[in-house]
Design a protein around this motif. Sequence first.
Motif, PDB file in Angstrom:
ATOM      1  N   PHE A   1     -56.547  12.097 -25.197  1.00  0.00           N
ATOM      2  CA  PHE A   1     -56.684  13.171 -26.187  1.00  0.00           C
ATOM      3  C   PHE A   1     -58.090  13.090 -26.774  1.00  0.00           C
ATOM      4  O   PHE A   1     -58.520  12.029 -27.251  1.00  0.00           O
ATOM      5  CB  PHE A   1     -55.629  12.968 -27.274  1.00  0.00           C
TER       6      PHE A   1
ATOM      7  N   SER B   1     -39.336  12.816 -40.269  1.00  0.00           N
ATOM      8  CA  SER B   1     -38.777  11.485 -40.048  1.00  0.00           C
ATOM      9  C   SER B   1     -39.391  10.430 -40.978  1.00  0.00           C
ATOM     10  O   SER B   1     -39.099   9.241 -40.836  1.00  0.00           O
ATOM     11  CB  SER B   1     -39.033  11.079 -38.593  1.00  0.00           C
TER      12      SER B   1
ATOM     13  N   LEU C   1     -48.548   7.476 -39.955  1.00  0.00           N
ATOM     14  CA  LEU C   1     -47.516   8.520 -39.999  1.00  0.00           C
ATOM     15  C   LEU C   1     -47.780   9.449 -41.175  1.00  0.00           C
ATOM     16  O   LEU C   1     -47.953   8.983 -42.319  1.00  0.00           O
ATOM     17  CB  LEU C   1     -46.137   7.873 -40.141  1.00  0.00           C
TER      18      LEU C   1
ATOM     19  N   PHE D   1     -56.415  17.764 -23.952  1.00  0.00           N
ATOM     20  CA  PHE D   1     -55.925  16.672 -23.116  1.00  0.00           C
ATOM     21  C   PHE D   1     -56.790  16.515 -21.877  1.00  0.00           C
ATOM     22  O   PHE D   1     -57.227  17.507 -21.293  1.00  0.00           O
ATOM     23  CB  PHE D   1     -54.470  16.923 -22.721  1.00  0.00           C
TER      24      PHE D   1
ATOM     25  N   HIS E   1     -51.184   9.961 -45.269  1.00  0.00           N
ATOM     26  CA  HIS E   1     -50.453   9.207 -44.253  1.00  0.00           C
ATOM     27  C   HIS E   1     -50.060   7.834 -44.812  1.00  0.00           C
ATOM     28  O   HIS E   1     -50.530   7.430 -45.880  1.00  0.00           O
ATOM     29  CB  HIS E   1     -51.321   8.987 -43.003  1.00  0.00           C
TER      30      HIS E   1
ATOM     31  N   ASP F   1     -45.721  14.186 -44.436  1.00  0.00           N
ATOM     32  CA  ASP F   1     -44.908  15.395 -44.314  1.00  0.00           C
ATOM     33  C   ASP F   1     -44.018  15.388 -43.062  1.00  0.00           C
ATOM     34  O   ASP F   1     -43.294  16.345 -42.809  1.00  0.00           O
ATOM     35  CB  ASP F   1     -45.784  16.653 -44.354  1.00  0.00           C
ATOM     36  N   ALA F   2     -44.046  14.304 -42.282  1.00  0.00           N
ATOM     37  CA  ALA F   2     -43.163  14.226 -41.102  1.00  0.00           C
ATOM     38  C   ALA F   2     -41.715  14.231 -41.572  1.00  0.00           C
ATOM     39  O   ALA F   2     -41.371  13.564 -42.562  1.00  0.00           O
ATOM     40  CB  ALA F   2     -43.461  12.956 -40.305  1.00  0.00           C
TER      41      ALA F   2
ATOM     42  N   VAL G   1     -41.826  10.773 -32.415  1.00  0.00           N
ATOM     43  CA  VAL G   1     -42.990  11.469 -32.984  1.00  0.00           C
ATOM     44  C   VAL G   1     -44.219  11.161 -32.128  1.00  0.00           C
ATOM     45  O   VAL G   1     -44.533   9.989 -31.894  1.00  0.00           O
ATOM     46  CB  VAL G   1     -43.256  10.995 -34.438  1.00  0.00           C
ATOM     47  N   THR G   2     -44.896  12.178 -31.672  1.00  0.00           N
ATOM     48  CA  THR G   2     -46.151  11.987 -30.943  1.00  0.00           C
ATOM     49  C   THR G   2     -47.223  11.480 -31.906  1.00  0.00           C
ATOM     50  O   THR G   2     -47.389  12.033 -32.997  1.00  0.00           O
ATOM     51  CB  THR G   2     -46.601  13.328 -30.332  1.00  0.00           C
ATOM     52  N   ALA G   3     -47.951  10.438 -31.509  1.00  0.00           N
ATOM     53  CA  ALA G   3     -49.011   9.891 -32.378  1.00  0.00           C
ATOM     54  C   ALA G   3     -50.169   9.362 -31.534  1.00  0.00           C
ATOM     55  O   ALA G   3     -49.952   8.618 -30.578  1.00  0.00           O
ATOM     56  CB  ALA G   3     -48.451   8.773 -33.254  1.00  0.00           C
TER      57      ALA G   3
ATOM     58  N   PHE H   1     -42.494  15.971 -28.397  1.00  0.00           N
ATOM     59  CA  PHE H   1     -42.303  15.145 -29.594  1.00  0.00           C
ATOM     60  C   PHE H   1     -43.311  15.475 -30.698  1.00  0.00           C
ATOM     61  O   PHE H   1     -43.258  14.896 -31.777  1.00  0.00           O
ATOM     62  CB  PHE H   1     -42.308  13.664 -29.220  1.00  0.00           C
ATOM     63  N   ALA H   2     -44.218  16.403 -30.427  1.00  0.00           N
ATOM     64  CA  ALA H   2     -45.067  16.957 -31.490  1.00  0.00           C
ATOM     65  C   ALA H   2     -44.475  18.284 -31.972  1.00  0.00           C
ATOM     66  O   ALA H   2     -45.075  18.966 -32.804  1.00  0.00           O
ATOM     67  CB  ALA H   2     -46.484  17.170 -30.984  1.00  0.00           C
ATOM     68  N   ARG H   3     -43.299  18.646 -31.417  1.00  0.00           N
ATOM     69  CA  ARG H   3     -42.600  19.916 -31.763  1.00  0.00           C
ATOM     70  C   ARG H   3     -43.500  21.119 -31.479  1.00  0.00           C
ATOM     71  O   ARG H   3     -43.521  22.076 -32.241  1.00  0.00           O
ATOM     72  CB  ARG H   3     -42.161  19.994 -33.223  1.00  0.00           C
ATOM     73  N   ILE H   4     -44.300  21.015 -30.406  1.00  0.00           N
ATOM     74  CA  ILE H   4     -45.122  22.152 -30.005  1.00  0.00           C
ATOM     75  C   ILE H   4     -44.389  22.844 -28.864  1.00  0.00           C
ATOM     76  O   ILE H   4     -44.047  22.191 -27.879  1.00  0.00           O
ATOM     77  CB  ILE H   4     -46.526  21.707 -29.544  1.00  0.00           C
TER      78      ILE H   4
HETATM   79  C1  LIG Z   1     -51.934  14.562 -29.667  1.00  0.00           C
HETATM   80  C2  LIG Z   1     -51.200  14.492 -30.976  1.00  0.00           C
HETATM   81  C3  LIG Z   1     -51.346  13.367 -31.783  1.00  0.00           C
HETATM   82  C4  LIG Z   1     -50.666  13.264 -33.000  1.00  0.00           C
HETATM   83  N1  LIG Z   1     -50.828  12.132 -33.747  1.00  0.00           N
HETATM   84  C5  LIG Z   1     -50.141  11.981 -34.908  1.00  0.00           C
HETATM   85  C6  LIG Z   1     -50.240  10.773 -35.651  1.00  0.00           C
HETATM   86  O1  LIG Z   1     -50.948   9.838 -35.283  1.00  0.00           O
HETATM   87  N2  LIG Z   1     -49.504  10.670 -36.799  1.00  0.00           N
HETATM   88  C7  LIG Z   1     -48.692  11.688 -37.231  1.00  0.00           C
HETATM   89  O2  LIG Z   1     -48.041  11.526 -38.273  1.00  0.00           O
HETATM   90  N3  LIG Z   1     -48.568  12.856 -36.542  1.00  0.00           N
HETATM   91  C8  LIG Z   1     -49.258  13.014 -35.389  1.00  0.00           C
HETATM   92  N4  LIG Z   1     -49.143  14.166 -34.652  1.00  0.00           N
HETATM   93  C9  LIG Z   1     -48.261  15.236 -35.157  1.00  0.00           C
HETATM   94  C10 LIG Z   1     -46.784  14.896 -34.985  1.00  0.00           C
HETATM   95  O3  LIG Z   1     -46.478  14.571 -33.627  1.00  0.00           O
HETATM   96  C11 LIG Z   1     -45.904  16.107 -35.405  1.00  0.00           C
HETATM   97  O4  LIG Z   1     -46.253  16.483 -36.705  1.00  0.00           O
HETATM   98  C12 LIG Z   1     -44.430  15.793 -35.360  1.00  0.00           C
HETATM   99  O5  LIG Z   1     -43.773  17.006 -35.350  1.00  0.00           O
HETATM  100  C13 LIG Z   1     -43.931  15.045 -36.572  1.00  0.00           C
HETATM  101  O6  LIG Z   1     -42.550  14.802 -36.397  1.00  0.00           O
HETATM  102  P1  LIG Z   1     -41.402  15.278 -37.408  1.00  0.00           P
HETATM  103  O7  LIG Z   1     -41.994  16.080 -38.517  1.00  0.00           O
HETATM  104  O8  LIG Z   1     -40.499  16.110 -36.570  1.00  0.00           O
HETATM  105  O9  LIG Z   1     -40.752  14.006 -37.869  1.00  0.00           O
HETATM  106  C14 LIG Z   1     -49.810  14.299 -33.431  1.00  0.00           C
HETATM  107  C15 LIG Z   1     -49.651  15.439 -32.617  1.00  0.00           C
HETATM  108  C16 LIG Z   1     -50.339  15.527 -31.404  1.00  0.00           C
HETATM  109  C17 LIG Z   1     -50.130  16.736 -30.530  1.00  0.00           C
END
Ligand SMILES: Cc1cc2nc3c(=O)[nH]c(=O)nc-3n(C[C@H](O)[C@H](O)[C@H](O)COP(=O)(O)O)c2cc1C
Length: 158
Positions: A150, A57, A51, A155, A129, A54-55, A32-34, A83-86
């Motif tokens: 970021f 994971s 986190l 970016f 979260h 709604d993730a 997961v991107t964070a 890993f942000a599924r974008i």
């Molecule tokens: C730059 C960036 C930062 C992010 N930071 C967070 C974060 O700190 N915590 C979080 O829960 N999601 C964050 N996200 C969103 C998650 O990466 C995204 O929702 C991801 O798909 C969650 O994974 P899952 O739902 O497939 O488990 C971020 C996305 C981006 C592009």
Amino acid sequence: MDKLSFRNACGQFATGVTVITTTGPDGELIGVTANSFSSVSLDPPLVLFCLGRDATSFSVFQTVGSFAVNILSEDQKAACMHFARIGDDQGEPFDGVDFETWDSGSPILSDCLANFECTTESIHDAGDHVIMVGRVNRMRCEGERKPLVFYTGKFFQI
Ligand SMILES: Cc1cc2nc3c(=O)[nH]c(=O)nc-3n(C[C@H](O)[C@H](O)[C@H](O)COP(=O)(O)O)c2cc1C
């Protein structure tokens, strides 16, 4: 104060970008991107990330007991988006991603600025979260590359 204004104001804080990884109960690899990563304590060595509830994971991170933090370099924007599924790639999340595993099995991504392998120390409720605090058991620090930055939803490179 509406949600969007609040989000925009929070976006004035420039951060690095991490991919948080773990391994699920059936061995599935998760990333997961964070950008909510922060160092917390030097002694003992603690770090945190937040986190979203709604993730997909979310439940795995609540139960699995360990995770790894991978700090991305300026060359790893594709991994950030992946890993942000974008974007369009809907394949297996770790297909084509270079990584190794250490003690916990959480993927340790290659070519990062630093990697931390953590045991989950505590989990704190925080609105939509949770705050995941990890105790660092092992780390690698490359230190030579530059970070992916970021800021205001975009970016940047230093
Ligand atoms: C730059 C960036 C930062 C992010 N930071 C967070 C974060 O700190 N915590 C979080 O829960 N999601 C964050 N996200 C969103 C998650 O990466 C995204 O929702 C991801 O798909 C969650 O994974 P899952 O739902 O497939 O488990 C971020 C996305 C981006 C592009």
